[in-house]
Design an enzyme around this catalytic site. Structure first.
Site, PDB file in Angstrom:
ATOM      1  N   THR A 142       9.130   4.381 -12.702  1.00  0.00           N
ATOM      2  CA  THR A 142       8.736   2.992 -12.449  1.00  0.00           C
ATOM      3  C   THR A 142       8.426   2.211 -13.724  1.00  0.00           C
ATOM      4  O   THR A 142       8.261   1.001 -13.671  1.00  0.00           O
ATOM      5  CB  THR A 142       7.459   2.951 -11.580  1.00  0.00           C
ATOM      6  N   ASP A 199       4.316  14.395 -14.439  1.00  0.00           N
ATOM      7  CA  ASP A 199       4.695  13.958 -15.784  1.00  0.00           C
ATOM      8  C   ASP A 199       4.202  14.911 -16.861  1.00  0.00           C
ATOM      9  O   ASP A 199       3.879  14.495 -17.976  1.00  0.00           O
ATOM     10  CB  ASP A 199       4.184  12.529 -16.058  1.00  0.00           C
ATOM     11  N   GLU A 200       4.150  16.200 -16.540  1.00  0.00           N
ATOM     12  CA  GLU A 200       3.702  17.191 -17.526  1.00  0.00           C
ATOM     13  C   GLU A 200       4.836  17.631 -18.451  1.00  0.00           C
ATOM     14  O   GLU A 200       4.614  18.439 -19.361  1.00  0.00           O
ATOM     15  CB  GLU A 200       3.141  18.447 -16.838  1.00  0.00           C
ATOM     16  N   HIS A 259      12.354  13.378 -14.200  1.00  0.00           N
ATOM     17  CA  HIS A 259      12.327  14.376 -15.254  1.00  0.00           C
ATOM     18  C   HIS A 259      13.129  13.863 -16.432  1.00  0.00           C
ATOM     19  O   HIS A 259      14.283  13.494 -16.276  1.00  0.00           O
ATOM     20  CB  HIS A 259      12.963  15.693 -14.767  1.00  0.00           C
ATOM     21  N   THR A 282       5.251   4.932  -5.725  1.00  0.00           N
ATOM     22  CA  THR A 282       6.424   4.550  -6.525  1.00  0.00           C
ATOM     23  C   THR A 282       7.323   3.593  -5.742  1.00  0.00           C
ATOM     24  O   THR A 282       8.320   3.121  -6.268  1.00  0.00           O
ATOM     25  CB  THR A 282       7.249   5.789  -6.904  1.00  0.00           C
ATOM     26  N   ARG A 295      10.050  12.991  13.959  1.00  0.00           N
ATOM     27  CA  ARG A 295      11.284  13.603  14.483  1.00  0.00           C
ATOM     28  C   ARG A 295      12.264  12.632  15.106  1.00  0.00           C
ATOM     29  O   ARG A 295      13.416  12.569  14.726  1.00  0.00           O
ATOM     30  CB  ARG A 295      10.978  14.739  15.475  1.00  0.00           C
ATOM     31  N   ARG A 307       5.700   2.167 -15.199  1.00  0.00           N
ATOM     32  CA  ARG A 307       4.276   1.780 -15.224  1.00  0.00           C
ATOM     33  C   ARG A 307       3.540   2.512 -16.349  1.00  0.00           C
ATOM     34  O   ARG A 307       3.799   3.694 -16.588  1.00  0.00           O
ATOM     35  CB  ARG A 307       3.594   2.171 -13.907  1.00  0.00           C
TER      36      ARG A 307
HETATM   37  P1  IMP Z   1       4.798   8.293  -3.715  1.00  0.00           P
HETATM   38  O1  IMP Z   1       5.208   9.700  -3.982  1.00  0.00           O
HETATM   39  O2  IMP Z   1       5.809   7.286  -4.225  1.00  0.00           O
HETATM   40  O3  IMP Z   1       4.428   8.060  -2.292  1.00  0.00           O
HETATM   41  O4  IMP Z   1       3.486   7.998  -4.560  1.00  0.00           O
HETATM   42  C1  IMP Z   1       2.238   8.609  -4.261  1.00  0.00           C
HETATM   43  C2  IMP Z   1       1.450   8.854  -5.527  1.00  0.00           C
HETATM   44  O5  IMP Z   1       2.049   9.910  -6.252  1.00  0.00           O
HETATM   45  C3  IMP Z   1       1.407   7.676  -6.484  1.00  0.00           C
HETATM   46  O6  IMP Z   1       0.165   7.666  -7.157  1.00  0.00           O
HETATM   47  C4  IMP Z   1       2.516   7.971  -7.456  1.00  0.00           C
HETATM   48  O7  IMP Z   1       2.323   7.329  -8.680  1.00  0.00           O
HETATM   49  C5  IMP Z   1       2.375   9.475  -7.558  1.00  0.00           C
HETATM   50  N1  IMP Z   1       3.608  10.155  -7.946  1.00  0.00           N
HETATM   51  C6  IMP Z   1       4.638  10.495  -7.162  1.00  0.00           C
HETATM   52  N2  IMP Z   1       5.564  11.156  -7.855  1.00  0.00           N
HETATM   53  C7  IMP Z   1       5.106  11.276  -9.096  1.00  0.00           C
HETATM   54  C8  IMP Z   1       5.607  11.923 -10.290  1.00  0.00           C
HETATM   55  O8  IMP Z   1       6.667  12.530 -10.319  1.00  0.00           O
HETATM   56  N3  IMP Z   1       4.820  11.800 -11.380  1.00  0.00           N
HETATM   57  C9  IMP Z   1       3.625  11.183 -11.379  1.00  0.00           C
HETATM   58  N4  IMP Z   1       3.126  10.586 -10.297  1.00  0.00           N
HETATM   59  C10 IMP Z   1       3.851  10.641  -9.165  1.00  0.00           C
END
Ligand code: IMP
Length: 456
Positions: A324, A26-27, A54, A150, A164, A326
């Site tokens: 999400t 989220d930069e 994005h 997420t 696999r 959040r």
């Molecule tokens: P997952 O990628 O859904 O398995 O989430 C794993 C961790 O990475 C969680 O803490 C998510 O909130 C974080 N996360 C995954 N993708 C992003 C993103 O694009 N921005 C910020 N946090 C992310």
């Protein structure tokens, strides 16, 4: 912003570049990729899936992209979803339909690797079931065990890739009989696994899933391609490539704050495996750094602010997840973390985003070290959540600035305190801040050819 593609001084060939987040995501990478896109011919996603979000603002239009590279918003570019991405076929179709409905061309300009792995509905069920089980056990999200994912099925889809025998790739969606055969083998096992996690889901019917995803495959057929040959053909023809990292370095499965990470190599180290292009072909790496820190989900966050200052940053920065919704955890800039990411990613320059959010503070803090529970201080990042317990930040305090920055179009427009802030970053991290962004519009990002550190 200049429109010229950087070329190598020696050979005159294009310098391929990468854009990568230096924090926890989220930069504002989408915005920087969108701006740099004009200089490159191909824009490539190499990792992650619909967990990424994005946001790109073009004029009055705001686009939230999850799987499709932001280059889709500029005409004449080839946008590639590489083999390292996990693709939710229905999500990508929704994204295509949404873009087309707003007049954005999506045709031969979108290529999806036939080897990218597929995120199926049962992956999302597994993701949610495991998170819920662990949350129930520990009493709260992210406390012990649950990652705060997420819930987009990312971890389970990558698990299948590594396992696999239970994996599906995008190319499989183009052959109904093959898809059905694979799903016949997968569904029974998957039901047992879901039941073991305590999930209450409808029985998985191979034929239903095969029909549904073969239909999605048919719609995606014009886009599915061998993107490795495609990319190398483009490179041989003298075209330039921009690699667009999703998520960010500190969420990298190997180099992030494990286990509070995502399931792919989201640092630049994921580029070769996730696209089929050797790392030595990448000539420039832009590291994207938000002017402060945020993260979503669980995991260590040494500079987190659980007070009114954190809330103020959240409100001003609109720090709520694109994917999400959040609320994001907010804190001061952590340069120990940024410097580590610069090292791991081989970043050559920083693009600093959301600098405008810091207007109005009397003082700003920047973390330059971590104090361990025993009182000793380190300037090294430790990519392991267990070993970061009890760390507190060592801060430098810098003067803030009051003026809003939204109308600044040049480094000289910035208040001297803002330039000093960026100069401090350059000195500590050791690479220049080449791009500065002070708002969501395309016009609100400018280049700086001189180092800010010289002005301190
Ligand atoms: P997952 O990628 O859904 O398995 O989430 C794993 C961790 O990475 C969680 O803490 C998510 O909130 C974080 N996360 C995954 N993708 C992003 C993103 O694009 N921005 C910020 N946090 C992310």
């Amino acid at each position: 912003m200049s429109q010229i593609t950087p070329t190598s001084k020696r050979s005159g060939t294009p310098v391929h570049a990468a854009v990568v987040g230096l924090q926890w995501g989220d930069e504002g990478k989408g915005k920087i990729v969108d701006l740099l896109t004009s200089r490159y011919d191909c824009i490539v996603r190499y990792n992650g899936g619909a967990n990424a979000g994005h946001t790109v603002q073009v004029g009055k239009e705001r686009y939230a992209l999850h799987l499709i590279p932001s280059g889709i918003l500029s005409s004449g570019k080839i946008n590639i979803v590489g083999n390292g991405v996990v693709v939710d076929p229905e999500k990508v179709l929704d994204e295509i339909d949404g873009l087309r409905a707003r007049g954005v061309e999506v045709g031969a300009n979108l290529r999806i690797s036939d080897r990218a792995h597929v995120v199926m509905p049962y992956h999302k069920d597994q993701d949610a079931a495991l998170e819920e089980l662990l949350e129930k056990r520990s009493g709260k999200a992210g406390a012990s065990g649950s990652i705060g994912t997420t819930r987009r099925g990312i971890g389970p889809a990558y698990s299948d890739k590594v396992r696999r025998s239970t994996a599906l790739r995008m190319g499989d969606l183009l052959d109904h009989a093959l898809l059905l055969r694979k799903l016949d083998a997968i569904c029974g096992l998957r039901m047992a696994e879901l039941e073991a996690l305590g999930a209450t889901v409808k029985p998985l019917v191979p034929k239903e899933l095969a029909d549904r995803f073969a239909a999605a495959g048919e719609r995606l057929r014009p886009h599915i391609d061998d993107t490795v040959y495609l990319l190398h053909d483009q490179i041989r023809a003298g075209r330039s490539v921009l690699f667009e990292g999703a998520n960010a370095c500190l969420l990298d499965i190997d180099h992030g704050t494990f286990p509070y990470v995502t399931s792919s190599n989201c640092s630049t180290l994921g580029i070769p495996a996730g696209s089929g292009v050797p790392g030595r072909m990448i000539g420039k790496v832009y590291g994207i750094m938000k002017a402060y820190s945020t993260r979503v989900g669980g995991g260590p966050f040494v500079t987190e602010l659980l007070d009114a200052t954190g809330e103020r940053i959240r409100q001003r920065g609109r720090e709520y997840g694109t994917t999400t919704g959040r609320p994001r955890r907010c804190g001061w800039l952590d340069l120990v973390a940024v410097k580590y990411s610069v090292m791991v990613c081989g970043a050559d320059a920083i693009a600093c985003t959301l600098l405008d959010v810091l207007s109005g503070f009397d003082e700003l803090k920047i973390c330059t070290g971590y104090r361990r529970a025993d009182g000793t201080v380190t300037d090294r990042f430790i990519p392991d959540a267990e070993r970061m317990h009890g760390f507190t930040p060592v801060y430098e305090t810098l003067p803030g600035w009051q003026r809003e920055l939204g109308t600044c179009t040049d480094r000289d427009d910035l208040p001297v305190e803002a330039r000093r802030y960026l100069g401090f970053v350059e000195e500590f991290v050791g690479i220049p801040v080449e791009l500065v962004s002070v708002g969501p519009e395309r016009t609100q990002t400018f280049e700086s050819n001189e180092r800010f550190a010289a002005m301190r």
